[in-house]
Each structure stands twice: as C-alpha cells, then as structure tokens.
Design an enzyme around this catalytic site. Structure first.
Site, mmCIF file in Angstrom:
data_model
loop_
_atom_site.group_PDB
_atom_site.id
_atom_site.type_symbol
_atom_site.label_atom_id
_atom_site.label_comp_id
_atom_site.label_asym_id
_atom_site.label_seq_id
_atom_site.Cartn_x
_atom_site.Cartn_y
_atom_site.Cartn_z
ATOM 1 N N GLY A 3 0.790 -1.314 -0.010
ATOM 2 C CA GLY A 3 -0.108 0.107 -0.021
ATOM 3 C C GLY A 3 0.948 1.352 -0.121
ATOM 4 N N ASP A 38 -9.687 3.823 10.081
ATOM 5 C CA ASP A 38 -9.355 3.227 8.973
ATOM 6 C C ASP A 38 -9.913 1.918 8.840
ATOM 7 O OD1 ASP A 38 -8.800 3.382 5.982
ATOM 8 O OD2 ASP A 38 -6.754 2.670 6.380
ATOM 9 N N LYS A 90 5.936 -5.907 8.420
ATOM 10 C CA LYS A 90 5.491 -4.803 7.549
ATOM 11 C C LYS A 90 6.507 -3.589 7.570
ATOM 12 C CE LYS A 90 1.431 -1.449 7.839
ATOM 13 N NZ LYS A 90 0.200 -0.916 8.304
#
Length: 679
Positions: free
Chosen positions: A375, A482, A393
């Site tokens: 992303g 989110d 991540k």
C-alpha cells in the site's frame, strides 16, 4: 561556490566506485566458490580500480571539493575496503561454509556502500545544501536539483542491488573445472548454491529493502519530473503544475528511467518470492551485469545532462535553501561512521522519542519469504522469525510511511487483545535504512476472504470479533480511523476455528490528539469508509469508527465495495454532501437493516455505541428469524450493484460534484491521484 562544477567530479567518483563495488563482489564470489581460473575477473577489478583512481585524483583536484573538505578521507577509506577484498583467501582459506561466504560478500557490499554513502552525503547533499540561488531562477533550479538528488539515490540503490546479486551469482559457480574467461561468460551457466534464499538473510534482506526503496525513488522522480515514468508506455502525461522544465528534457528523462522488460521481471522475481535459485538458473551473470550496468550508465548520463542544464539555468548559485526540497543534511561525520544515505536525508523516527528497548528485532534475524501486501504506507512480507511465521510490515520511505510506522508502533505496544493483531517487535536498521513492524501472521485479510465462499455464521462471527476489538481500542482512547475489510485479518481455519482481528494502526489517534474541528488530510482513512464528519472537516469522535463499521457490515452481507460504481472522491461526495448510503439487498432482515442504518446515520450522536452493537450481535439469534439467518449465511452473499442499473447520477453530474468537493477540501491544484491512492 559553483555547485555544478563541484558535483561533476563527485558524480564521476561515485559512478566509478559503484562499478568497482560490483566487480569486487563478483571477484569475492568467484574466490569463495574456488574457481580455478579467475584471471578475467581480476582484470575487471583492476580496470575498475584504475578508473576509480583517476576519478579520486580529479575529485581532489577540484577547488570546490577542496573548499568543502572535511575530516573524511575517501582515498584512505577506499584503500581499507580494497584490502578486505584482496584478503578474502586469507580470511576464509577453506571456504567450507556457505553461510560464511555469503556473509563475506555482504561485508564487501556494506563497506563499499558505507563509503559511497558518505561521499554522497558530504559531497552531493551537503554541497547543494551549502549553495543558494537567486530568485529569478529558483523554480527551474529547484526542479533540476530535485531530479538530480532523486537520480543519485536511484543509482546508488541499483548499485547495491547489482553488487549483491552479482556476488551471489558468482558464488553460484561451483564447477572447479570451468574455464572462467569473463564475468558472466555465456559458456558458464550459473549454478544455484546448495542453500536456498532463506539461508542468505544478510544479502537477501538488504536486496529486498533496496528494491522496495527503488519504488519510492521512482515515485519521487515521477512527481518531480511530472512524467509518467512507471508505466511501460511511449505516451507521456505531463503535469504542468509539477515542474518548469523543457518538455524535451522530460521526455529524455522518462525514456532513461523506464526499466527494460527483463529488469522488471528480474525485480519482480526477487521482490515477490526471493527465489534466488530460479534467478540464477534463468539468467547468466553476463546478461544480468549487462542489463543493469547499461541502465545505470544511462542514469549517469542524465545526471551529467542535468548538471549542464543547471549551469545554463544559473552560472552563479548563491544562497539556495535546500529546506524547500525537504533534503536538508547536517553532516558532522567521523570517518568511522557507516550510516546510510537515506538515514541522513530523511527524518528519523527513532530520534523522535521512539524507544524500542525490549521490542527491537535485528533485520538479519528475519528470513523474508514472499510479499503478501502493498500500500501507500508500506509493503508487507511473509517471513520467518525464531522458527515461526510472521508478517513483516516495512514502512515506505515517505512521510506517510514513517509517520504510520511511528504511530502504529506507539499503538501496538500497548494493545493486547485477541481481536487485535499481536505485535511481536520492531526493526530499525540504518543501512539499508529500514523501519519494520513484526506482527503475528494471519492467513488472509477479510477483503480477500469475501471473494470466496464463507461458512455458516461467518458474518455474525466476524462482525462480533471486529466490534470487540474496536471496543477495546475505544477503551484505550484510541480511534482506528481506517476500519475496512483490508484492515481486518482472519486467523485460523475458516472451516473450523478462526478469529477476526483488527490491524493497521498507522492512522490511529488518541481521542486527546483528535482535536475537535481539526482539518484532516487525505491520508486520514479511506474515502469509501470514512465518516462524513471527517470528509467535511467537522468535529468527530469514536462514532467515526462506528460509521466505518456499518459499511464493513454492509460489505460482509453484499460482498461488494460501498459505492462501487463510483470513484473514491465521488463516493466521498455521495456520503458527505448528498447524504447517500449504499442500497440494501432484497430479503435483508428489517432488524439487521435497522442496526446498520443506526450505525451510519449522519448525525454522530444518533449512532449506536460499540457496546450496544456487541450486545445486539451476541443476541442476534433472538433478533433474527430462522429464515433470516439462513439468508444471512449464503456463502457468496447478496449483491446489489450487479443487479441494479441507472441508480447513480450521470457522469457529467458526478464530475461536477467531484470538482466542487475536491476544491472545497484541497484546493484547485491538488491532483486526482491523491484520492486514487487511498483505494
């Protein structure tokens, strides 16, 4: 001081050092592989060193370089690195340990790279930083310098990749009877090493980080040049707001930056599954060296062309403030320093009161296996750490990525709940600059699962799990901001025992920091799921998460994206300005429909609280008839958009509303791709 004059010998020196690094790594690999005839490889290193020696001499003969000389001695440092390469046989005479061979190549790459990085810091960034230009040429000169700085970063990133992979490929040549006539002789096919990629964490981890960083640099180059350079097309789309440069120059830049199909395939092969065996068997070292070296030579030519343009733009650079480029560098370096280029040119979250302590994990204790997600804020990999599968991540080297890393780290360290992804540790590595979070591995995210059949009870189970995790967050005074299927993970066997968990806290905020009336940016959530209050820049609280949760429940039922026929900004206009909501499918229970409607009602105070949602879900069997539960358990959900036509405004009307909302939120100069990347 004329910066262009000082930069010419500097860029030449960097280019020669990069080439010598690649040749030296090939030599180190050949020596470790015990090849009998390495004369041609030795000759390549000798020629590379001769070119570097000439570049070093020209570098120190430049008056502007001497004016900028610090305690750092490039020649002395280079001599030390060469001694390391030349002493390979002495340090590892038996060459019996594959792991040791790879570590030696890794050390050669790191020592050369630290040398090159310090040259770039002191004699590229800092030279530009100490230069200033008059206002008449500021716009064009700033554009040129932005491009030049990005080219320097991209080229060094590619250089590290070339050196690392060349060393691995050279080490793969294990045929002691081979007549090694030249680097990458077509008559010698590179043989895969006995150990697979997972036994090379020192080299592979660096290559993964470097290749990912290249995407950040390419995006930066695209932004600075205004040219679409990441797509394989001959048509260029110039943004007249981006730069004030000659279109012919921009076209040349676009042509030079585009990767060949072979190079793109190579990087995909490395970045996705790290299959070094397949990489070695699928390409000769000669082919690899030729492709990437040709690409780097083209970039170097553009560097020199940009210097010429800079000279023509303004012969006398005076008082140019590099803060406007967000590249300010302060160099008080000792010769022993081995920081990376990006470590000094980007903000350092570690220095901003981020204390890892018990949570720090060494980059080289992690074995990357394949990419599983990507992303705007970063890339996620499947990896192994201490014998277990983990998700790593990696933050992108951007303001969004680094802010997200810092925010998520601060949040995850204090969160411990079965419906919140478990935080295992964090990685900070200075060279290559790396910021990562190590999380428990979950088999898939909810957005992926919703494309497949789901078992009975799935919708109510997942909704209850996510609501439980959300309630825990709110108790901790944290707003997620989110909530969407892509940020919900499924752990376990979907046909047996499984759990849904919330993840991605890069945009989370405590209620104290979410000031009433705060004007939020485009990065605060995803427009399709964003509360109308956030879109309209109105005060908001925990109820913003409740709105997003309602759309999540709707998607669980329909398996479709909210406002699916609309673009991101059109969806924002539909919910925030027109007060529209996605339509319900025929057959839905009135009780369930009422719950969702109470959660996404426009007025925040009228929305259900998370505890009341949990209570309703726990007693859903009492609220829903048996036939409603059977309807809800359909394995593929109940679509609405695929069965409807003409339910949205015309394209012309939507464009008009889109323009009005975009101008209201961000002004006329904001590009549409700001919204698209929130996907």
């Amino acid at each position: 001081m004329n910066a262009a004059t000082a930069l010419r010998p500097t860029l030449r020196l960097i280019h020669c050092l990069q080439r010598e690094r690649g040749a030296s790594c090939a030599l180190a690999g050949i020596q470790a592989a015990d090849c009998i005839n390495i004369s041609k490889c030795n000759e390549n290193v000798r020629l590379a060193r001769a070119a570097t020696n000439a570049a070093v001499k020209a570098f120190y003969q430049c008056d502007d370089v001497l004016h900028h000389t610090s305690s750092f001695n490039a020649a002395s440092e280079l001599f030390s690195v060469r001694e390391l390469v030349d002493g390979a046989k002495k340090e590892n005479p038996d060459n019996t340990c594959d792991e040791g061979k790879y570590e030696f190549i890794h050390r050669v790459v790191k020592d050369y790279s630290s040398l090159i990085s310090r040259v770039i810091k002191l004699y590229v960034f800092d030279i530009i930083d100490s230069s200033r230009m008059d206002n008449d040429h500021r716009i064009e000169s700033e554009s040129l310098l932005k491009l030049l700085l990005s080219f320097v970063e991209l080229k060094e990133s590619l250089g590290v990749e070339r050196a690392s992979l060349t060393g691995i490929m050279a080490l793969g040549i294990k045929n002691s009877n081979a007549n090694y006539d030249e680097v990458g002789d077509n008559s010698i096919r590179d043989q895969a090493p006995k150990s697979d990629a997972l036994s090379l964490p020192f080299i592979i981890n660096d290559v993964v980080m470097v290749v990912e960083n290249q995407h950040r640099i390419l995006s930066e180059l695209e932004q600075n040049s205004g040219v679409n350079i990441t797509e394989q097309t001959q048509d260029y789309d110039y943004d007249d707001q981006a730069v004030a440069l000659d279109p012919n120059l921009l076209r040349l830049i676009g042509d030079s930056i585009k990767l060949s199909e072979e190079m793109r395939n190579l990087q995909d092969r490395i970045r996705k599954d790290f299959d070094m065996t397949r990489f070695q068997q699928g390409m000769t070292m000669e082919a690899f060296w030729s492709d990437i070296t040709l690409y780097m030579d083209k970039l170097h030519s553009i560097e020199l062309l940009l210097l010429e343009e800079l000279d023509q733009c303004n012969d006398k650079l005076d008082d140019f403030d590099l803060l406007s480029l967000e590249k300010k560098v302060k160099c008080n370096l000792q010769p022993q320093a081995a920081d990376s280029l990006l470590d000094s040119s980007k903000s350092n979250p570690i220095s901003e009161n981020v204390d890892l302590k018990e949570w720090e994990i060494n980059l080289y204790d992690v074995e990357f296996q394949r990419r599983i997600g990507r992303g705007a804020a970063g890339t996620t990999y499947l990896a192994k750490w201490t014998g277990q599968k983990v998700a790593v991540k990696c933050a992108s080297m951007s303001e969004l990525g680094l802010d997200g890393w810092r925010t998520e780290l601060a949040s995850l360290r204090q969160l411990h709940h079965p419906n919140i992804v478990r935080f295992l540790g964090a990685i900070y590595n200075p060279s290559p600059l790396t910021y990562c979070l190590v999380l428990e591995y979950c088999e898939e995210d909810l957005s992926n699962r919703l494309t497949k059949a789901t078992p009975a009870g799935f919708i109510l189970k997942v909704a209850h799990d996510i609501a439980s995790g959300l309630f825990y967050l709110h108790q901790k005074c944290i707003i997620h901001r989110d909530i969407k299927p892509g940020n919900c993970l499924i752990q376990g066997n979907i046909n047996a025992h499984y759990t849904a968990k919330l993840t991605d806290f890069g945009l989370a905020a405590t209620i104290q920091n979410s000031t009433k009336g705060q004007e939020l940016t485009a990065e605060t959530g995803t427009y399709r799921y964003m509360s109308p209050q956030i879109i309209r820049h109105e005060p908001y609280d925990f109820s913003a998460d409740v709105y997003s949760f309602a759309l999540l429940m709707w998607e669980l039922i329909t398996r479709e994206t909210p406002f699916e026929p609309l673009g991101q900004i059109e969806a924002a206009a539909a919910s925030a300005i027109e007060h529209n909501r996605p339509p319900f499918p025929p057959g839905i229970s009135l009780a369930l429909k009422a719950v969702i409607e109470r959660c996404w009602v426009d007025r925040p105070d009228d929305r259900m609280t998370v505890p009341s949602i949990i209570e309703w879900l726990e007693n859903a069997t009492n609220h829903l008839a048996k036939e409603s539960i059977v309807w809800l358990d359909h394995p593929y959900g109940h679509a609405v958009y695929k069965t409807q036509k003409g339910v949205h405004a015309s394209a012309k009307e939507r464009r008009k509303k889109t323009t009005l909302l975009r101008n209201a939120l961000f002004g006329k100069k904001k590009r549409n791709d700001t919204f698209d990347r929130m996907g």
